[in-house]
Design a protein around this motif. Structure first.
Motif, PDB file in Angstrom:
ATOM      1  N   ALA A  13      47.984 -37.951  15.842  1.00 19.33           N
ATOM      2  CA  ALA A  13      46.858 -37.009  15.830  1.00 19.33           C
ATOM      3  C   ALA A  13      46.168 -37.089  14.470  1.00 19.33           C
ATOM      4  O   ALA A  13      46.819 -37.314  13.441  1.00 19.33           O
ATOM      5  N   PRO A  14      44.849 -36.912  14.419  1.00 18.52           N
ATOM      6  CA  PRO A  14      44.156 -36.998  13.132  1.00 18.52           C
ATOM      7  C   PRO A  14      44.597 -35.880  12.187  1.00 18.52           C
ATOM      8  O   PRO A  14      44.990 -34.791  12.626  1.00 18.52           O
ATOM      9  N   LEU A  15      44.535 -36.151  10.887  1.00 18.57           N
ATOM     10  CA  LEU A  15      44.913 -35.159   9.877  1.00 18.57           C
ATOM     11  C   LEU A  15      44.058 -33.902  10.022  1.00 18.57           C
ATOM     12  O   LEU A  15      44.567 -32.790   9.989  1.00 18.57           O
ATOM     13  N   VAL A  16      42.772 -34.101  10.171  1.00 18.29           N
ATOM     14  CA  VAL A  16      41.860 -32.978  10.328  1.00 18.29           C
ATOM     15  C   VAL A  16      41.552 -32.844  11.815  1.00 18.29           C
ATOM     16  O   VAL A  16      40.894 -33.701  12.396  1.00 18.29           O
ATOM     17  N   ASP A  30      47.069 -35.281   0.463  1.00 23.03           N
ATOM     18  CA  ASP A  30      46.856 -36.251  -0.597  1.00 23.03           C
ATOM     19  C   ASP A  30      45.352 -36.444  -0.818  1.00 23.03           C
ATOM     20  O   ASP A  30      44.555 -36.379   0.125  1.00 23.03           O
ATOM     21  N   GLY A  31      44.979 -36.695  -2.055  1.00 21.55           N
ATOM     22  CA  GLY A  31      43.567 -36.899  -2.376  1.00 21.55           C
ATOM     23  C   GLY A  31      42.950 -38.074  -1.630  1.00 21.55           C
ATOM     24  O   GLY A  31      41.771 -38.046  -1.261  1.00 21.55           O
ATOM     25  N   ARG A  32      43.759 -39.121  -1.366  1.00 19.32           N
ATOM     26  CA  ARG A  32      43.223 -40.283  -0.632  1.00 19.32           C
ATOM     27  C   ARG A  32      42.828 -39.906   0.782  1.00 19.32           C
ATOM     28  O   ARG A  32      41.840 -40.409   1.323  1.00 19.32           O
ATOM     29  N   ARG A  33      43.601 -39.010   1.409  1.00 22.40           N
ATOM     30  CA  ARG A  33      43.256 -38.554   2.765  1.00 22.40           C
ATOM     31  C   ARG A  33      41.982 -37.727   2.725  1.00 22.40           C
ATOM     32  O   ARG A  33      41.135 -37.809   3.600  1.00 22.40           O
ATOM     33  N   MET A  91      36.194 -37.243   3.780  1.00 18.34           N
ATOM     34  CA  MET A  91      34.852 -37.023   3.242  1.00 18.34           C
ATOM     35  C   MET A  91      33.949 -38.197   3.626  1.00 18.34           C
ATOM     36  O   MET A  91      32.824 -38.003   4.089  1.00 18.34           O
ATOM     37  N   ARG A  92      34.466 -39.422   3.454  1.00 17.33           N
ATOM     38  CA  ARG A  92      33.689 -40.611   3.811  1.00 17.33           C
ATOM     39  C   ARG A  92      33.444 -40.667   5.314  1.00 17.33           C
ATOM     40  O   ARG A  92      32.372 -41.064   5.763  1.00 17.33           O
ATOM     41  N   HIS A 115      39.318 -30.974  -5.101  1.00 20.94           N
ATOM     42  CA  HIS A 115      38.843 -29.755  -4.453  1.00 20.94           C
ATOM     43  C   HIS A 115      38.913 -29.888  -2.927  1.00 20.94           C
ATOM     44  O   HIS A 115      39.326 -28.958  -2.230  1.00 20.94           O
ATOM     45  N   ALA A 116      38.496 -31.048  -2.424  1.00 21.46           N
ATOM     46  CA  ALA A 116      38.523 -31.263  -0.972  1.00 21.46           C
ATOM     47  C   ALA A 116      39.962 -31.255  -0.449  1.00 21.46           C
ATOM     48  O   ALA A 116      40.255 -30.672   0.595  1.00 21.46           O
TER      49      ALA A 116
END
Length: 170
Positions: free
Chosen positions: A89-92, A132-135, A140-141, A118-119
């Motif tokens: 399942a997707p993270l978001v 994690d910031g990479r996720r 965001m992208r 922040h995100a």
């Protein structure tokens, strides 16, 4: 010096659970290419062809035909199960994607600019687990956004010399 004797593999027998006509029907009705090839091999074997003949006729290796026989004898499905893997399942989750996008379009409450940190914090609060910031960057992208921050400037940069360089470089 004594050498080990080569032992032959036991003869592989197809344990038919279907009538050959039924195997032919399964082969003809199958929509999945992998499943269709497997049923076709079994049908040819049930009609009396040998493993090398089936491999040659279908363009596969003897080993592939043997694997199909093992699969059939063990009662495993002939389908290619990779097509049925829905993945993680997707993270978001979908219901959180639009609120996340809308939050990113507004200025950040602390300093006005959204950073990856922040995100990630925003997502972690809503999801109830660390992110994690990479996720966060990936999402965001994926939503068509990117964190905005000013370009870094060197501490000892001379603004007058930089302006002079810009004017003379055109």
């Amino acid at each position: 010096m004594q050498l080990a004797q080569h032992q032959r593999r036991p003869r592989l027998e197809l344990q038919l659970r279907h009538h050959p006509d039924h195997l032919h029907a399964l082969y003809r009705e199958s929509q999945d290419q992998t499943e269709r090839a497997r049923w076709h091999a079994l049908w040819l074997l049930a009609r009396g062809q040998s493993i090398p003949e089936v491999a040659r006729n279908l363009g596969y290796t003897d080993r592939w035909v043997r694997q199909v026989i093992h699969r059939y004898n063990q009662g495993l499905p002939m389908k290619n199960l990779r097509h049925e893997n829905k993945g993680r399942a997707p993270l978001v989750p979908p219901e959180l994607q639009e609120p996340f996008r809308q939050a990113l379009l507004q200025p950040h409450p602390r300093d006005g600019l959204w950073s990856i940190r922040h995100a990630a914090e925003w997502l972690a609060e809503r999801l109830g687990r660390p992110v994690d910031g990479r996720r966060a960057w990936y999402w965001m992208r994926r939503l068509g956004l990117a964190p905005l921050r000013p370009r870094p400037r060197h501490r000892e940069a001379d603004a007058k010399r930089q302006e002079a360089f810009k004017k003379s470089s055109f």
